[in-house]
Design an enzyme around this catalytic site. Sequence first.
Site, PDB file in Angstrom:
ATOM      1  N   GLU A  53       0.829  -1.216   0.000  1.00  0.00           N
ATOM      2  CA  GLU A  53       0.000   0.000   0.000  1.00  0.00           C
ATOM      3  C   GLU A  53       0.860   1.262   0.000  1.00  0.00           C
ATOM      4  O   GLU A  53       0.560   2.207  -0.715  1.00  0.00           O
ATOM      5  CB  GLU A  53      -0.947   0.024   1.197  1.00  0.00           C
ATOM      6  CG  GLU A  53      -2.147  -0.894   1.058  1.00  0.00           C
ATOM      7  CD  GLU A  53      -3.174  -0.450   0.020  1.00  0.00           C
ATOM      8  OE1 GLU A  53      -3.042   0.634  -0.579  1.00  0.00           O
ATOM      9  OE2 GLU A  53      -4.122  -1.213  -0.215  1.00  0.00           O
ATOM     10  N   ASP A  71      -6.236   8.385  -0.393  1.00  0.00           N
ATOM     11  CA  ASP A  71      -5.773   7.344   0.527  1.00  0.00           C
ATOM     12  C   ASP A  71      -4.616   7.917   1.335  1.00  0.00           C
ATOM     13  O   ASP A  71      -3.751   8.597   0.781  1.00  0.00           O
ATOM     14  CB  ASP A  71      -5.291   6.117  -0.248  1.00  0.00           C
ATOM     15  CG  ASP A  71      -6.385   5.515  -1.117  1.00  0.00           C
ATOM     16  OD1 ASP A  71      -7.558   5.564  -0.712  1.00  0.00           O
ATOM     17  OD2 ASP A  71      -6.062   5.001  -2.201  1.00  0.00           O
TER      18      ASP A  71
END
Length: 148
Positions: A53, A71
């Site tokens: 991620e 994000d």
Amino acid sequence: MKALIILGLVLLSVTVQGKIFERCELARTLKKLGLDGYKGVSLANWVCLAKWESGYNTEATNYNPGDESTDYGIFQINSRYWCNNGKTPGAVDACHISCSALLQNNIADAVACAKRVVSDPQGIRAWVAWRNHCQNRDVSQYVKGCGV
């Protein structure tokens, strides 16, 4: 006096950078914060998730133009559902947290929100990077040699 002014300008120009964890350091930190086995998810899966991620970077951000969300942080927690950035239309803020709190070097807030995310029915499958890089794979390498 001139030296103090120059020193002040130099200090102002220093940018604050997020912490990029070393793999084993992150594994130990996540274990200390209670993620090992949380909701049935192994520590190795959490470290794998963070690797894919954010590259273990607490300051990572990624803008998603499709829904105008962003994000945030080491787990790339999304502003559409989980945190409040004051900009995402129709945001839910299920973690009841400012998105900027997810960018801190101290990842306790990010871990608390990740625990909230994984508690939903989708579980760890909520993270696309986990599905693409960690699911149904031997993730033991992510904690190998870490003593955890």
